[in-house]
Motif scaffolding. Sequence first.
Motif, mmCIF file in Angstrom:
data_model
loop_
_atom_site.group_PDB
_atom_site.id
_atom_site.type_symbol
_atom_site.label_atom_id
_atom_site.label_comp_id
_atom_site.label_asym_id
_atom_site.label_seq_id
_atom_site.Cartn_x
_atom_site.Cartn_y
_atom_site.Cartn_z
ATOM 1 N N PHE A 83 0.830 -1.201 0.000
ATOM 2 C CA PHE A 83 0.000 0.000 0.000
ATOM 3 C C PHE A 83 0.864 1.250 0.000
ATOM 4 N N GLU A 84 0.288 2.332 -0.486
ATOM 5 C CA GLU A 84 0.922 3.643 -0.336
ATOM 6 C C GLU A 84 0.872 4.008 1.150
ATOM 7 N N PRO A 85 1.799 4.835 1.631
ATOM 8 C CA PRO A 85 1.737 5.263 3.033
ATOM 9 C C PRO A 85 0.401 5.948 3.341
ATOM 10 N N LEU A 86 -0.090 5.731 4.535
ATOM 11 C CA LEU A 86 -1.339 6.333 4.977
ATOM 12 C C LEU A 86 -1.206 7.851 4.964
ATOM 13 N N THR A 87 -2.278 8.539 4.606
ATOM 14 C CA THR A 87 -2.270 10.001 4.604
ATOM 15 C C THR A 87 -3.089 10.523 5.775
ATOM 16 N N ALA A 88 -2.860 11.776 6.124
ATOM 17 C CA ALA A 88 -3.609 12.407 7.218
ATOM 18 C C ALA A 88 -5.104 12.406 6.906
ATOM 19 N N GLU A 89 -5.455 12.552 5.641
ATOM 20 C CA GLU A 89 -6.861 12.568 5.249
ATOM 21 C C GLU A 89 -7.535 11.215 5.477
ATOM 22 N N GLU A 90 -6.772 10.144 5.415
ATOM 23 C CA GLU A 90 -7.332 8.801 5.598
ATOM 24 C C GLU A 90 -7.481 8.395 7.063
ATOM 25 N N LEU A 91 -6.748 9.034 7.930
ATOM 26 C CA LEU A 91 -6.660 8.561 9.318
ATOM 27 C C LEU A 91 -8.018 8.344 9.968
ATOM 28 N N ASP A 92 -8.938 9.266 9.811
ATOM 29 C CA ASP A 92 -10.238 9.140 10.471
ATOM 30 C C ASP A 92 -11.097 8.023 9.887
ATOM 31 N N ALA A 93 -10.792 7.597 8.676
ATOM 32 C CA ALA A 93 -11.572 6.542 8.027
ATOM 33 C C ALA A 93 -11.009 5.141 8.280
ATOM 34 N N VAL A 94 -9.858 5.059 8.928
ATOM 35 C CA VAL A 94 -9.196 3.778 9.144
ATOM 36 C C VAL A 94 -9.560 3.224 10.517
ATOM 37 N N THR A 95 -9.861 1.922 10.545
ATOM 38 C CA THR A 95 -10.035 1.243 11.830
ATOM 39 C C THR A 95 -8.779 0.439 12.120
ATOM 40 N N ILE A 96 -8.477 0.309 13.399
ATOM 41 C CA ILE A 96 -7.250 -0.357 13.845
ATOM 42 C C ILE A 96 -7.618 -1.599 14.635
ATOM 43 N N GLU A 97 -6.852 -2.661 14.405
ATOM 44 C CA GLU A 97 -6.981 -3.885 15.196
ATOM 45 C C GLU A 97 -5.595 -4.225 15.739
ATOM 46 N N VAL A 98 -5.535 -4.535 17.028
ATOM 47 C CA VAL A 98 -4.296 -4.956 17.681
ATOM 48 C C VAL A 98 -4.440 -6.425 18.057
ATOM 49 N N SER A 99 -3.473 -7.240 17.655
ATOM 50 C CA SER A 99 -3.444 -8.659 18.003
ATOM 51 C C SER A 99 -2.163 -8.946 18.770
ATOM 52 N N ILE A 100 -2.281 -9.606 19.920
ATOM 53 C CA ILE A 100 -1.120 -10.076 20.677
ATOM 54 C C ILE A 100 -1.014 -11.573 20.431
ATOM 55 N N LEU A 101 0.145 -12.010 19.960
ATOM 56 C CA LEU A 101 0.344 -13.408 19.596
ATOM 57 C C LEU A 101 0.838 -14.227 20.776
ATOM 58 N N SER A 102 0.329 -15.457 20.864
ATOM 59 C CA SER A 102 0.874 -16.410 21.832
ATOM 60 C C SER A 102 2.225 -16.900 21.312
ATOM 61 N N GLU A 103 2.954 -17.606 22.139
ATOM 62 C CA GLU A 103 4.217 -18.223 21.711
ATOM 63 C C GLU A 103 3.886 -19.287 20.655
ATOM 64 N N PRO A 104 4.516 -19.256 19.470
ATOM 65 C CA PRO A 104 4.222 -20.270 18.450
ATOM 66 C C PRO A 104 4.573 -21.678 18.925
ATOM 67 N N GLU A 105 3.761 -22.632 18.497
ATOM 68 C CA GLU A 105 3.947 -24.051 18.813
ATOM 69 C C GLU A 105 4.245 -24.780 17.504
ATOM 70 N N PHE A 106 5.436 -25.398 17.409
ATOM 71 C CA PHE A 106 5.787 -26.116 16.185
ATOM 72 C C PHE A 106 4.918 -27.362 16.053
ATOM 73 N N LEU A 107 4.494 -27.632 14.828
ATOM 74 C CA LEU A 107 3.647 -28.782 14.545
ATOM 75 C C LEU A 107 4.495 -29.905 13.972
ATOM 76 N N ASP A 108 4.201 -31.114 14.398
ATOM 77 C CA ASP A 108 4.898 -32.298 13.918
ATOM 78 C C ASP A 108 3.998 -32.964 12.877
ATOM 79 N N PHE A 109 4.457 -33.051 11.645
ATOM 80 C CA PHE A 109 3.645 -33.656 10.588
ATOM 81 C C PHE A 109 4.559 -34.227 9.523
ATOM 82 N N PHE A 110 4.041 -35.205 8.794
ATOM 83 C CA PHE A 110 4.740 -35.767 7.660
ATOM 84 C C PHE A 110 3.821 -35.585 6.460
ATOM 85 N N GLY A 111 4.108 -34.586 5.672
ATOM 86 C CA GLY A 111 3.295 -34.297 4.499
ATOM 87 C C GLY A 111 2.199 -33.284 4.798
#
Length: 188
Positions: A83-111
């Motif tokens: 995307f192009e950098p956000l502009t001041a004119e867009e700021l009021d029209a943008v909604t924000i979501e914050v996600s905090i991630l858990s510690e990743p867990e490696f998966l064991d799989f074959f295929g």
Amino acid sequence: MPDTDFGTTLLALARAAIAHRLGRGPAPVVPDDPRLREKSATFITLARDGELRGCIGSLRRSRELGEDVIHNALAAAFEDSRFEPLTAEELDAVTIEVSILSEPEFLDFFGEEELLAQLRPGEDGLIIFSGCRSATFLPQVWEQMPEPRQFLAALKHKAGLPTNREVVELMAARYHVEKWKETEQEAS
């Protein structure tokens, strides 16, 4: 159940960082809350009219939560190469979501069939790795791609991996998120 007050604090911090960079407010101040000093990995997602407008984050817990939110909010607004950098004119029209991630867990799989069988649609965020290529999708992406095979194919495409055949050296890790999202009324 996510802590609503804490989520409001995180969303305000992300919005203040972006507004400050656009010259529309003071520098963000991280509140004195011990949770904001814990090392965390976050993703910040920006949307406009229901469409993605930027999404950048951290998979590793290398910064304090408050600092990570500020860093990723600025990156999502101004450094997402899709995307192009956000502009001041867009700021009021943008909604924000914050996600905090858990510690990743490696998966064991074959295929890839075994990997697909382990995925929990709507619940798992997924990171895939093969050689020097990697990519992730937050659990929220299941809303657009609810079928595991489609989800994995799109994630392989994002990583620059072939989608029409199985990747032999594929590794994967899953994670969960705690998330908060502004309403459109909060954004404006």
